[in-house]
Design an enzyme around this catalytic site. Structure first.
Site, PDB file in Angstrom:
ATOM      1  N   ARG A 154       0.819  -1.220   0.000  1.00 40.10           N
ATOM      2  CA  ARG A 154       0.000   0.000   0.000  1.00 40.10           C
ATOM      3  C   ARG A 154       0.850   1.265   0.000  1.00 40.10           C
ATOM      4  O   ARG A 154       0.589   2.197  -0.751  1.00 40.10           O
ATOM      5  CB  ARG A 154      -0.932  -0.027   1.211  1.00 40.10           C
ATOM      6  CG  ARG A 154      -2.007  -1.110   1.136  1.00 40.10           C
ATOM      7  CD  ARG A 154      -2.556  -1.440   2.501  1.00 40.10           C
ATOM      8  NE  ARG A 154      -1.546  -2.085   3.323  1.00 40.10           N
ATOM      9  CZ  ARG A 154      -1.555  -2.099   4.647  1.00 40.10           C
ATOM     10  NH1 ARG A 154      -2.524  -1.491   5.297  1.00 40.10           N
ATOM     11  NH2 ARG A 154      -0.613  -2.720   5.333  1.00 40.10           N
ATOM     12  N   ILE A 155       1.883   1.307   0.853  1.00 38.04           N
ATOM     13  CA  ILE A 155       2.713   2.506   0.915  1.00 38.04           C
ATOM     14  C   ILE A 155       3.561   2.627  -0.345  1.00 38.04           C
ATOM     15  O   ILE A 155       3.693   3.715  -0.921  1.00 38.04           O
ATOM     16  CB  ILE A 155       3.589   2.498   2.177  1.00 38.04           C
ATOM     17  CG1 ILE A 155       2.704   2.559   3.421  1.00 38.04           C
ATOM     18  CG2 ILE A 155       4.559   3.675   2.163  1.00 38.04           C
ATOM     19  CD1 ILE A 155       3.466   2.451   4.734  1.00 38.04           C
ATOM     20  N   ARG A 175       9.094  -9.467  -4.347  1.00 37.51           N
ATOM     21  CA  ARG A 175       8.938 -10.909  -4.420  1.00 37.51           C
ATOM     22  C   ARG A 175       7.895 -11.252  -5.491  1.00 37.51           C
ATOM     23  O   ARG A 175       7.068 -10.395  -5.853  1.00 37.51           O
ATOM     24  CB  ARG A 175       8.560 -11.461  -3.051  1.00 37.51           C
ATOM     25  CG  ARG A 175       9.716 -11.365  -2.054  1.00 37.51           C
ATOM     26  CD  ARG A 175       9.405 -12.040  -0.736  1.00 37.51           C
ATOM     27  NE  ARG A 175       8.492 -11.263   0.084  1.00 37.51           N
ATOM     28  CZ  ARG A 175       8.029 -11.683   1.253  1.00 37.51           C
ATOM     29  NH1 ARG A 175       8.389 -12.868   1.717  1.00 37.51           N
ATOM     30  NH2 ARG A 175       7.217 -10.921   1.952  1.00 37.51           N
ATOM     31  N   THR A 234      12.032   4.037   4.791  1.00 31.44           N
ATOM     32  CA  THR A 234      11.069   4.409   5.826  1.00 31.44           C
ATOM     33  C   THR A 234      10.311   3.182   6.308  1.00 31.44           C
ATOM     34  O   THR A 234       9.285   3.309   6.978  1.00 31.44           O
ATOM     35  CB  THR A 234      10.061   5.454   5.300  1.00 31.44           C
ATOM     36  OG1 THR A 234       9.396   4.924   4.140  1.00 31.44           O
ATOM     37  CG2 THR A 234      10.751   6.750   4.941  1.00 31.44           C
ATOM     38  N   ARG A 236      11.785  -0.592   7.507  1.00 32.49           N
ATOM     39  CA  ARG A 236      12.418  -1.200   8.667  1.00 32.49           C
ATOM     40  C   ARG A 236      13.928  -1.243   8.446  1.00 32.49           C
ATOM     41  O   ARG A 236      14.392  -1.581   7.353  1.00 32.49           O
ATOM     42  CB  ARG A 236      11.894  -2.630   8.900  1.00 32.49           C
ATOM     43  CG  ARG A 236      10.432  -2.702   9.318  1.00 32.49           C
ATOM     44  CD  ARG A 236      10.206  -2.075  10.688  1.00 32.49           C
ATOM     45  NE  ARG A 236       8.809  -2.164  11.098  1.00 32.49           N
ATOM     46  CZ  ARG A 236       7.902  -1.231  10.871  1.00 32.49           C
ATOM     47  NH1 ARG A 236       8.248  -0.127  10.198  1.00 32.49           N
ATOM     48  NH2 ARG A 236       6.668  -1.385  11.300  1.00 32.49           N
ATOM     49  N   GLU A 265      16.245   1.668  18.500  1.00 29.13           N
ATOM     50  CA  GLU A 265      15.600   2.966  18.687  1.00 29.13           C
ATOM     51  C   GLU A 265      15.158   3.112  20.134  1.00 29.13           C
ATOM     52  O   GLU A 265      14.849   2.114  20.798  1.00 29.13           O
ATOM     53  CB  GLU A 265      14.390   3.090  17.753  1.00 29.13           C
ATOM     54  CG  GLU A 265      14.754   3.060  16.281  1.00 29.13           C
ATOM     55  CD  GLU A 265      13.544   3.186  15.365  1.00 29.13           C
ATOM     56  OE1 GLU A 265      13.734   3.220  14.149  1.00 29.13           O
ATOM     57  OE2 GLU A 265      12.393   3.246  15.880  1.00 29.13           O
ATOM     58  N   HIS A 285      12.378   8.224  13.048  1.00 33.09           N
ATOM     59  CA  HIS A 285      11.217   7.338  12.890  1.00 33.09           C
ATOM     60  C   HIS A 285       9.899   8.103  13.075  1.00 33.09           C
ATOM     61  O   HIS A 285       9.074   7.790  13.930  1.00 33.09           O
ATOM     62  CB  HIS A 285      11.274   6.163  13.861  1.00 33.09           C
ATOM     63  CG  HIS A 285      10.485   4.982  13.377  1.00 33.09           C
ATOM     64  ND1 HIS A 285      10.691   3.695  13.821  1.00 33.09           N
ATOM     65  CD2 HIS A 285       9.464   4.885  12.457  1.00 33.09           C
ATOM     66  CE1 HIS A 285       9.851   2.861  13.220  1.00 33.09           C
ATOM     67  NE2 HIS A 285       9.094   3.582  12.392  1.00 33.09           N
TER      68      HIS A 285
END
Length: 326
Positions: A154-155, A175, A234, A236, A265, A285
């Site tokens: 989606r992003i 993939r 943005t 991981r 973090e 983040h």
């Protein structure tokens, strides 16, 4: 219920409209961060519902076994930081709405902000002005360049739309099942990973961190990138092999990086290697950290608490836990 909220760094949640949904509950908000199990166990003594802000704190079996009052963990999105098996064994329900019907628009927007900041070298230009210097570097125009979307979800799809709107050529690598979806939607698919990395001017990572994707980008991959290309992450930090990005930037491939996520973090040590590299733009983040996004997310999170309190839990990740005393 006794509710605890961890890692609300800026004390934002009590200022949101949706916080009123917790009226009637006894709520404690922690604005600092700790990974210490003893300290967490002490803080959470007697807590019945735990609210997590995404993946800021790992919830391990060792911690859970010290929280006999805990009945519910409520959060939003993926949950690799929670020991789901331990929760189920201990009768702790995990409720997490995965919002599979829409992207995090805030994260997509930050991704594009980082693309623009890297292209025009905005941090260097701003820093230069603060130091009394005028026009410290030359930027690059995005129009006509190639944007690579690595991972198709989606992003990634939202960022691809932004790239197209800016006149970029968009190419996808992912993939096989994700490539098939991208191709079916009419997007150009790269013939190989090598062709993708070597041909793109901007590569933006958009994958979940699972066993199959951990360290999916290593030194040999970065060495394929153009010396003036930008890698944006943005998603991981674990998608990139530890130390590989720093090594690549020092070697000049890629020339630039824009990163919002880190392996450990929060990052509070100014000597963290990536922060000292001139080709790197780093943000803390904040992809999903907007008031609008949090109103949306925590409306769901708080509704999950009320649903559980009423005896009708929703968005349950581990339904068998409801039969083990939760």
């Amino acid at each position: 219920m006794r509710v605890a909220i961890l890692d609300d760094y800026l004390g934002t949640l009590p200022t949101l409209h949706c916080f009123a949904r917790l009226d009637g509950h006894e709520v404690t908000v922690f604005t600092d961060h700790t990974d210490d199990v003893d300290e967490l166990a002490d803080r959470l003594t007697g807590v019945e519902a735990l609210v997590l802000i995404r993946e800021r704190t790992r919830i391990t079996a060792t911690l859970l076994e010290r929280l006999p009052s805990l009945r519910l963990i409520s959060q939003r999105s993926a949950y690799p930081h929670i020991d789901i098996d331990a929760c189920t064994r201990l009768g702790i329900v995990v409720s997490s709405y995965l919002h599979s019907d829409s992207p995090s628009w805030a994260t997509a927007e930050l991704t594009w902000a980082l693309v623009l900041a890297a292209a025009r070298q905005l941090p260097a230009q701003i820093s230069g002005m603060h130091g009394g210097r005028w026009q410290t570097t030359m930027g690059r125009t995005l129009r006509g360049r190639t944007l690579g979307i690595y991972g198709w979800g989606r992003i990634g799809g939202a960022v691809a739309d932004y790239g197209r709107a800016f006149g970029m050529q968009v190419v996808v690598w992912a993939r096989p099942e994700s490539l098939a979806r991208a191709a079916a939607a009419g997007w150009v698919v790269a013939p190989s990973k090598e062709a993708f990395l070597s041909g793109c001017d901007v590569v933006s990572l958009h994958m979940r961190l699972v066993t199959e994707t951990r360290n999916i980008i290593g030194p040999s991959d970065l060495a394929l990138m153009k010396p003036d290309a930008t890698l944006v992450n943005t998603s991981r930090a674990g998608l990139i092999e530890p130390g590989a990005l720093e090594e690549g930037l020092r070697a000049g491939r890629p020339g630039f990086a824009a990163v919002d996520v880190f392996e450990h973090e929060p990052v509070t040590d100014p000597s963290t290697p990536l922060l000292s590299l001139p080709g790197a733009i780093c943000t803390p983040h904040i992809g999903y950290v907007t008031r609008d996004e949090w109103e949306l997310q925590f409306t769901d999170v708080f509704d999950q608490i009320n649903a559980f309190a009423s005896g009708t839990p929703i968005n349950v990740v581990n339904p068998t836990a409801t039969r083990l005393g939760a």
